[in-house]
Enzyme design. Structure first.
Site: not given
Ligand code: XUL
Ligand code: CO
Length: 435
Positions: A100, A103, A231, A267, A270, A295, A306, A308, A338
């Site tokens: 991003h 970041d 996404e 993702e 998600h 992702d 989430d 991750d 991610d």
């Molecule tokens: C948030 C997510 C983000 C996107 C990019 O849940 O997945 O990091 O991948 O903005």
């Molecule tokens: Co993501």
């Protein structure tokens, strides 16, 4: 050149090794089918997690040890991180990365200052890319962290916020283009609502579409040929996000005439938050010819957050790679981790363990998926299940040449239909044969 990680380049040692800092399955140059593993998998590292995630949670401060980072918001610190990052990519054997805008470079007091900061750090990325051959899979704009975006960005009720977000996306696209990025992602962090009592949904969706159309136009203007991705995610941080799942995104893109310009970046965590399996989401997108990138992470299934986590489930890896292989592989997309370490795994070496595990899981998934496809047994059973359609009648229905009146005539002549078993358990057992 100084080294920041006390870890060697991660070697491939094969499944028998007991070395935790070695690959068991990911052997970059090994050919699987028609391509090397490196070409199939196109691994990417997420800058926001690997370099910027302090591993805090709602109840506690960050724990991540980052001895290279002085904690300041200076450009010098931001540029040093880039060097550390490229050492990490090199040692892990990861060819791509994603970021991003915010970041990688500190936000300034004004938008103009933020843009200058970004340019300055992007120059360091460019130097490191040229030195190492590493590539940018996709860039994105962070339109959810700063307080101005508290009620959305492209869907904010406030025109000034929309305008600011548009300017931020313009710049993020330009630096993505400058770095040769192969894609640009829109994840609608706060593009949704907290309560419908204060929300004009139609207006917000129209604004989001206008925003994306402007991004498409700007890409054309600057010659950016990368792929745009949306996404999907159903919630978190908002109560409901408009891009809630693949089907909702496809419908939105179709309704607003954007489908030619966007694919989906899907993702795992998600998908599960949306109440779907990753396989479901991948197939809905692939069926529409809109699966762009992935992702790669996972969540804790019984926890509605989430989380991750890095993917370690071989079934998941296999399902992902089955869909990717069946669609003929990635073009611009790849497998972007991610994912973040648990708060308890705070040492720099844990970044290696986490990525090694994710890469090995997907490499293993690739090999298993390839065997499943080569072996034909499961694909043949699916074809067999639909074989009654391989008939003159089936063909005429599939090509839209029959009416309900004609079908009624046929049904009246025939006896009660008899169906064979679906054989779910037998198929599940067969899948286990390949694991
Ligand atoms: C948030 C997510 C983000 C996107 C990019 O849940 O997945 O990091 O991948 O903005
Ligand atoms: Co993501």
């Amino acid at each position: 050149m100084p080294e920041y990680f006390d870890v060697p380049v991660i070697p491939f040692e094969g499944p028998g090794t007991e070395n935790p800092l070695a690959f068991r399955h990911y052997n970059a140059d090994e050919v699987v089918g028609d391509k090397t593993m490196r070409e199939h998998l196109r691994f990417a590292c997420a800058y926001w997690h690997t370099m910027r995630n302090p591993l805090s949670d709602p109840f506690g401060v960050g724990t991540a040890q980052m001895p290279w980072d002085d904690g300041s918001q200076t450009l010098a610190n931001a540029k040093k991180r880039v060097k550390v990052f490229f050492e990490f990519l090199h040692k892990c054997g990861i060819d791509y990365y994603c970021f991003h805008d915010r970041d990688i470079a500190p936000e300034g007091k004004t938008l103009a200052q933020s843009n200058r900061n970004l340019d300055s750090v992007v120059a360091e990325f460019k130097r490191q890319q040229d030195r190492t051959g590493k590539k940018l899979l996709w860039g994105t704009a962070c339109l959810f962290t700063h307080p101005r975006y508290n009620q959305g960005a492209a869907t904010s009720p406030y025109l000034d916020v929309f305008t600011y977000a548009a300017a931020q996306v313009k710049k993020a696209m330009e630096v993505t283009h400058e770095l040769g990025g192969e894609g640009f992602t829109f994840w609608g962090g706060r593009e949704g609502y907290s309560t419908l009592w204060n929300t004009d949904m139609k207006r917000e969706l129209d604004h989001l579409a206008a925003f994306l159309h402007m991004a498409v136009d700007h890409a054309r203007r600057i010659g950016f040929k990368g792929q745009f991705y949306i996404e999907p995610k159903p919630q978190e941080p908002t109560t409901h996000q408009y891009d809630s799942d693949v089907a909702a995104c496809l419908n939105f893109l179709r309704e607003y005439d954007l489908l030619d310009h966007f694919k989906l970046n899907i993702e795992t965590n998600h998908a599960t938050l949306a109440g779907h399996s990753m396989l479901h989401e991948l197939l809905v997108a692939a069926t529409a010819g809109a699966l762009g990138s992935i992702d790669a992470n996972s969540g804790t299934p019984h926890c509605g957050w989430d989380t991750d986590q890095f993917p370690t489930d071989i079934y998941l890896g296999t399902q992902i790679m089955l869909v990717v292989l069946k669609m003929g592989g990635f073009t611009t997309g790849g497998l972007n981790f991610d994912a973040k370490r648990r708060r308890e795994s705070f040492e720099p070496v844990d970044l290696f363990h986490a990525h090694i595990g994710g890469m090995d899981t997907l490499a293993r998934g690739l090999k298993i998926a390839h065997r499943i496809i080569e072996d034909h047994r499961i694909c043949d059973l699916i074809s067999e299940r639909y074989s009654s359609w391989e008939s003159a009648l089936g063909h005429r229905i599939e090509t839209g040449k029959l009416t309900l009146v004609e079908l009624e005539k046929i049904a009246l002549r025939k006896k009660e239909p008899i169906t064979p078993s679906g054989r779910q358990e037998m198929l599940e057992n067969m899948v286990n044969d390949y694991m």
